[in-house]
Design a protein around this motif. Structure first.
Motif, mmCIF file in Angstrom:
data_model
loop_
_atom_site.group_PDB
_atom_site.id
_atom_site.type_symbol
_atom_site.label_atom_id
_atom_site.label_comp_id
_atom_site.label_asym_id
_atom_site.label_seq_id
_atom_site.Cartn_x
_atom_site.Cartn_y
_atom_site.Cartn_z
ATOM 1 N N TRP A 52 44.100 42.465 38.748
ATOM 2 C CA TRP A 52 45.466 42.622 39.290
ATOM 3 C C TRP A 52 45.580 41.730 40.506
ATOM 4 O O TRP A 52 44.692 41.703 41.351
ATOM 5 C CB TRP A 52 45.709 44.087 39.689
ATOM 6 N N GLY A 82 45.887 53.894 51.881
ATOM 7 C CA GLY A 82 45.228 53.000 50.936
ATOM 8 C C GLY A 82 44.728 51.736 51.623
ATOM 9 O O GLY A 82 44.768 51.599 52.845
ATOM 10 N N VAL A 83 44.243 50.826 50.800
ATOM 11 C CA VAL A 83 43.701 49.572 51.327
ATOM 12 C C VAL A 83 44.845 48.700 51.864
ATOM 13 O O VAL A 83 44.750 48.128 52.953
ATOM 14 C CB VAL A 83 42.927 48.827 50.207
ATOM 15 N N CYS A 84 45.938 48.667 51.102
ATOM 16 C CA CYS A 84 47.071 47.820 51.522
ATOM 17 C C CYS A 84 47.713 48.343 52.803
ATOM 18 O O CYS A 84 48.009 47.569 53.720
ATOM 19 C CB CYS A 84 48.115 47.770 50.406
ATOM 20 N N HIS A 105 41.574 55.345 49.292
ATOM 21 C CA HIS A 105 41.952 54.296 48.329
ATOM 22 C C HIS A 105 42.974 54.851 47.337
ATOM 23 O O HIS A 105 42.848 55.960 46.830
ATOM 24 C CB HIS A 105 40.705 53.810 47.574
ATOM 25 N N ILE A 106 44.009 54.057 47.068
ATOM 26 C CA ILE A 106 45.044 54.477 46.115
ATOM 27 C C ILE A 106 44.723 53.839 44.765
ATOM 28 O O ILE A 106 44.732 52.607 44.636
ATOM 29 C CB ILE A 106 46.441 54.039 46.601
ATOM 30 N N CYS A 108 45.841 52.821 41.613
ATOM 31 C CA CYS A 108 46.967 52.571 40.697
ATOM 32 C C CYS A 108 46.444 52.486 39.274
ATOM 33 O O CYS A 108 47.171 52.767 38.331
ATOM 34 C CB CYS A 108 47.668 51.260 41.039
ATOM 35 N N GLU A 115 38.275 45.420 45.747
ATOM 36 C CA GLU A 115 39.627 45.023 46.145
ATOM 37 C C GLU A 115 39.606 44.227 47.449
ATOM 38 O O GLU A 115 38.695 44.385 48.271
ATOM 39 C CB GLU A 115 40.443 46.315 46.338
ATOM 40 N N ASP A 131 47.498 41.565 47.596
ATOM 41 C CA ASP A 131 46.467 42.503 47.160
ATOM 42 C C ASP A 131 45.829 41.985 45.878
ATOM 43 O O ASP A 131 46.534 41.513 44.980
ATOM 44 C CB ASP A 131 47.111 43.876 46.917
ATOM 45 N N ASP A 133 42.832 43.082 42.926
ATOM 46 C CA ASP A 133 41.905 44.086 42.399
ATOM 47 C C ASP A 133 41.014 43.448 41.345
ATOM 48 O O ASP A 133 41.477 42.624 40.562
ATOM 49 C CB ASP A 133 42.678 45.217 41.696
HETATM 50 N N1 SME Z 1 44.579 50.076 45.616
HETATM 51 C C1 SME Z 1 45.664 49.759 46.488
HETATM 52 C C2 SME Z 1 46.989 50.105 45.871
HETATM 53 C C3 SME Z 1 47.661 48.964 45.226
HETATM 54 S S1 SME Z 1 47.023 48.558 43.773
HETATM 55 O O1 SME Z 1 45.609 48.383 43.748
HETATM 56 C C4 SME Z 1 47.832 47.408 42.932
HETATM 57 C C5 SME Z 1 45.504 50.480 47.815
HETATM 58 O O2 SME Z 1 44.617 51.316 47.962
HETATM 59 O O3 SME Z 1 46.278 50.197 48.725
#
Ligand code: SME
Length: 159
Positions: A52, A82-84, A105-106, A108, A115, A131, A133
């Motif tokens: 991604w 999350g990471v972003c 961590h999110i 998706c 990431e 971002d 992945d």
């Molecule tokens: N994993 C990301 C969310 C966005 S997606 O990976 C496309 C995060 O933890 O911010």
């Protein structure tokens, strides 16, 4: 210029060195930021075949998904989440070798294993996050951080 991108086999740094002038040319025309984000995501995907790759944009004090290549993604991310959201809050690139070890961590997509999130900074203000992945662990390092920051700087300079 021809809109066709040439991909390159070589070290990671060589691949970025080959890609950078092409990205510079793609976004050299005055243009809409979304159009440039779309072409940058496509160019990175063509070269690196990541799981991604795409942009989140800061809209109304949250990150909202923008142009990307890959499976469907979370629509919005709060600051610091999350990471972003962390890359945005801390105004710095975050490399995550193993997403399972990153608190908050999110996910998706459950196939994502590592990431990198790079802020897009325009006049000291964060306007978005690039971002990326990977479906493998430990994909990203300082080379990615350095070149992806160059790419986000190019984008910020023309938008
Ligand atoms: N994993 C990301 C969310 C966005 S997606 O990976 C496309 C995060 O933890 O911010």
């Amino acid at each position: 210029m021809s809109e066709e991108l040439t991909v390159f086999n070589g070290t990671k740094a060589e691949q970025y060195e080959h890609l950078l002038p092409q990205i510079r040319a793609l976004i050299s025309t005055d243009g809409d930021m979304i159009a440039h984000m779309a072409n940058i995501a496509a160019a990175l995907q063509q070269q690196f075949k990541w799981f991604w790759v795409g942009f989140y944009r800061v809209i109304n004090n949250e990150l909202v998904v923008g142009p990307f290549q890959g499976p469907v993604a979370c629509v919005s991310i709060a600051k610091g989440k999350g990471v972003c959201g962390k890359a945005w809050q801390e105004s710095k690139t975050i490399i995550v070798p193993d997403v399972d070890q990153f608190p908050g961590h999110i996910a998706c997509n459950s196939a994502s294993r590592s990431e990198i999130a790079v802020p897009v900074i325009k006049n000291d203000i964060i306007t978005g996050v690039l971002d990326v992945d990977s479906d493998a662990l430990n994909t990203f390092d300082d080379t990615d951080a350095q070149y992806l920051a160059q790419i986000t700087s190019l984008l910020a300079a023309v938008c």
